[in-house]
Design a protein around this motif. Structure first.
Motif: not given
Length: 141
Positions: A110-116
């Motif tokens: 759930c890292a926000e460095t990738g897409e979400f």
């Protein structure tokens, strides 16, 4: 008398629709968009979309609600906690019927460095996620 009971039983079963009961929607086959879905009136799944029960988050491994489906419910998920999909599992389509916002993540942590992306919980069907989903969070309202 036996003939009358048999005739009444046959007449009654002829009136029952040839669809699965509401409680077995998870086992119902997916019908591609554009085909007659033959769903009874009053069902909350829009015509042409894959079924997903009220209170559930449904994830499919392939776009357009195809492939294996995973189903998650509030009773088995920690609210506002990162829930990674099973090891090696991903999703490319989803339906959010939890009644709460759900954020899906490209990252398995759930890292926000990738897409979400966050989807409303009132009944959102997304046939093609803009990225491969590896985890999600269900939020409080």
């Amino acid at each position: 008398m036996r003939t009358t009971v048999l005739a009444a039983t046959l007449a009654a079963t002829a009136l029952i629709p040839a669809t699965a009961p509401a409680g077995t929607a998870a086992e119902a086959p997916h019908r591609p968009a554009g085909q007659d879905s033959a769903r009874p009136a009053g069902r909350s799944t829009p015509a042409g979309l894959a079924p997903c029960g009220a209170g559930q988050l449904c994830l499919w491994t392939k776009p357009d609600f195809a492939g294996a489906r995973q189903t998650h419910e509030l009773a088995t998920v920690d609210i506002e906690s990162c829930t990674p999909l099973a090891s090696g599992s991903t999703a490319q389509a989803l339906a959010n019927r939890t009644g709460r916002p759900v954020t899906t993540y490209q990252s398995a942590t759930c890292a926000e460095t990738g897409e979400f992306e966050t989807y409303p919980g009132g009944g959102t069907w997304t046939p093609r996620s803009p990225y491969t989903v590896r985890a999600f969070k269900i939020w409080e309202n």
